[in-house]
Write a protein that holds these residues in place. Structure first.
Motif, mmCIF file in Angstrom:
data_model
loop_
_atom_site.group_PDB
_atom_site.id
_atom_site.type_symbol
_atom_site.label_atom_id
_atom_site.label_comp_id
_atom_site.label_asym_id
_atom_site.label_seq_id
_atom_site.Cartn_x
_atom_site.Cartn_y
_atom_site.Cartn_z
ATOM 1 N N ASP A 109 7.037 4.630 3.912
ATOM 2 C CA ASP A 109 7.179 5.782 3.026
ATOM 3 C C ASP A 109 5.878 6.075 2.291
ATOM 4 N N ALA A 110 4.778 5.503 2.773
ATOM 5 C CA ALA A 110 3.487 5.692 2.110
ATOM 6 C C ALA A 110 3.089 7.167 2.088
ATOM 7 N N GLU A 111 2.433 7.565 1.014
ATOM 8 C CA GLU A 111 1.921 8.929 0.910
ATOM 9 C C GLU A 111 0.501 8.970 1.454
ATOM 10 N N ILE A 112 0.231 9.960 2.297
ATOM 11 C CA ILE A 112 -1.083 10.075 2.916
ATOM 12 C C ILE A 112 -1.755 11.363 2.473
ATOM 13 N N THR A 113 -2.968 11.219 1.961
ATOM 14 C CA THR A 113 -3.810 12.356 1.629
ATOM 15 C C THR A 113 -4.907 12.478 2.678
ATOM 16 N N ILE A 114 -5.083 13.664 3.223
ATOM 17 C CA ILE A 114 -6.179 13.925 4.148
ATOM 18 C C ILE A 114 -7.363 14.442 3.339
ATOM 19 N N LEU A 115 -8.436 13.676 3.347
ATOM 20 C CA LEU A 115 -9.664 14.091 2.677
ATOM 21 C C LEU A 115 -10.613 14.700 3.701
ATOM 22 N N SER A 116 -11.118 15.880 3.412
ATOM 23 C CA SER A 116 -12.143 16.496 4.246
ATOM 24 C C SER A 116 -13.409 16.662 3.415
ATOM 25 N N ILE A 118 0.859 -1.184 0.000
ATOM 26 C CA ILE A 118 0.000 0.000 0.000
ATOM 27 C C ILE A 118 0.894 1.231 0.000
ATOM 28 N N LYS A 119 0.923 1.905 -1.119
ATOM 29 C CA LYS A 119 1.805 3.073 -1.275
ATOM 30 C C LYS A 119 1.082 4.391 -1.059
ATOM 31 N N TYR A 120 -0.241 4.358 -1.193
ATOM 32 C CA TYR A 120 -1.015 5.594 -1.084
ATOM 33 C C TYR A 120 -2.237 5.356 -0.202
ATOM 34 N N LEU A 121 -2.440 6.239 0.769
ATOM 35 C CA LEU A 121 -3.615 6.164 1.620
ATOM 36 C C LEU A 121 -4.376 7.475 1.588
ATOM 37 N N GLN A 122 -5.672 7.369 1.555
ATOM 38 C CA GLN A 122 -6.530 8.534 1.746
ATOM 39 C C GLN A 122 -7.274 8.336 3.051
ATOM 40 N N ILE A 123 -7.087 9.271 3.983
ATOM 41 C CA ILE A 123 -7.673 9.165 5.313
ATOM 42 C C ILE A 123 -8.572 10.368 5.551
ATOM 43 N N THR A 124 -9.759 10.112 6.071
ATOM 44 C CA THR A 124 -10.753 11.171 6.234
ATOM 45 C C THR A 124 -10.644 11.849 7.592
ATOM 46 N N LEU A 125 -10.525 13.170 7.558
ATOM 47 C CA LEU A 125 -10.650 14.012 8.749
ATOM 48 C C LEU A 125 -11.563 15.172 8.372
ATOM 49 N N ASP A 126 -12.683 15.282 9.034
ATOM 50 C CA ASP A 126 -13.680 16.278 8.659
ATOM 51 C C ASP A 126 -13.615 17.549 9.492
ATOM 52 N N GLY A 127 -12.457 17.799 10.105
ATOM 53 C CA GLY A 127 -12.291 19.016 10.882
ATOM 54 C C GLY A 127 -11.410 18.764 12.088
ATOM 55 N N PRO A 128 -11.217 19.774 12.933
ATOM 56 C CA PRO A 128 -10.470 19.566 14.174
ATOM 57 C C PRO A 128 -11.225 18.599 15.083
ATOM 58 N N GLU A 129 -10.617 18.242 16.206
ATOM 59 C CA GLU A 129 -11.110 17.128 17.021
ATOM 60 C C GLU A 129 -12.601 17.218 17.358
#
Length: 298
Positions: A101-108, A59-70
């Motif tokens: 070394d995976a690349e992480i994208t934060i999706l909001s 898994i080289k690329y991950l998209q992880i969801t964060l919809d705002g601060p805590e």
């Protein structure tokens, strides 16, 4: 071969992730294929098999969801028992960056509830020294045929969606964070029109669009029954026809960018994937506006 693990939540099926990262990958490599794994996840669960799949480089690329601060994220995305998920996600992001070394994208995903808090999230990630290693992207919450009540309540009206979308990218870009300021049409038409792109649900049904699993009438068949070369002959594949073969689309200068628009949005808006879903306003109100704001002073 780009293999995308999507959900629901793919990390709930860690045994399948482990299979793809080991035996599945080996089988494809014996056929001379390079396998690149991608995962779209809420980031709250990081089991040992999932972490191994990331550490191994599968898994080289991950998209992880964060919809705002805590506080905002936890209101929108709690655990089933009501507890928050934000802290677990931050810990898991930290662990992934430490061991791979995976690349992480934060999706909001944004709507009326949270769009005003998303830059605050970036500031927090900068404070804990994660932001420089992350990529940021945004996605508007649209009305869907599966969740009408929630999305009707909080989805932004058009053209507000496009102005907010543009502003989020411009502000993120101008503050020095890694992002794609032209998110919609950078890669051209959507995956629905790519002959080699297919989506499989958990029981083996085949679809053309990632928004269609669960709509059985749009299934192209089952993995055990339909050969790839025969998919174009299935009724569901032929259903879409040539969406843009009409007077309005053919006169539009943006036709090569959208080819009749998003099939999922056509399904959500009209209940019919065979109708065009025009993207002209998106291009003119969001994309061009973004370009002008970013580069107009040069």
């Amino acid at each position: 071969v780009h293999l995308y693990l999507y959900g629901g939540e793919p990390t709930l099926n860690s045994s399948l992730i482990e299979y793809f990262a080991t035996k599945g990958k080996e089988k494809l490599e014996r056929k001379g294929l390079l396998v690149i794994g991608h995962m779209f996840t809420n980031g709250s669960i990081l089991s040992s098999p999932t972490l191994r799949a990331v550490e191994s480089g599968f898994i080289k690329y991950l998209q992880i969801t964060l919809d705002g601060p805590e506080k905002i994220h936890n209101l929108r995305r709690p655990n089933r028992n009501g507890t928050g998920t934000f802290r677990s996600i931050i810990n898991n992001i930290t662990k992934i960056l430490e061991y791979s070394d995976a690349e992480i994208t934060i999706l909001s995903n944004f709507d009326k509830q949270n769009y005003g808090y998303l830059l605050e999230l970036q500031e927090y990630l900068l404070k804990i020294e994660l932001a420089p290693r992350l990529f940021f992207t945004f996605n508007p919450v649209f009305k869907t045929p599966f969740n009408k009540q929630y999305c009707t309540l909080f989805a932004l009206p058009e053209p507000d969606v496009y102005h907010v979308w543009s502003d989020l990218y411009v502000q993120t870009f101008n503050r020095g964070f890694s992002t794609d300021p032209l998110p919609i049409f950078e890669k051209g038409p959507c995956s629905y029109w790519r002959k080699s792109h297919f989506v499989f649900d958990t029981v083996g049904r085949i679809y053309k669009c990632i928004g269609m699993p669960g709509v059985e009438r749009l299934s192209l068949g089952h993995l055990s029954q339909v050969l790839p070369e025969n998919i174009v002959d299935t009724p569901a594949y032929k259903l879409s026809g040539i969406i843009w073969d009409n007077r309005i689309c053919k006169k539009c200068p943006y036709l090569p960018l959208c080819l009749g628009g998003c099939r999922f949005q056509a399904l959500a808006t009209y209940g019919d994937i065979t109708k065009p879903y025009c993207h002209k306003d998106v291009i003119e109100q969001s994309e061009f506006r973004t370009i002008k704001q970013l580069y107009g002073r040069l």
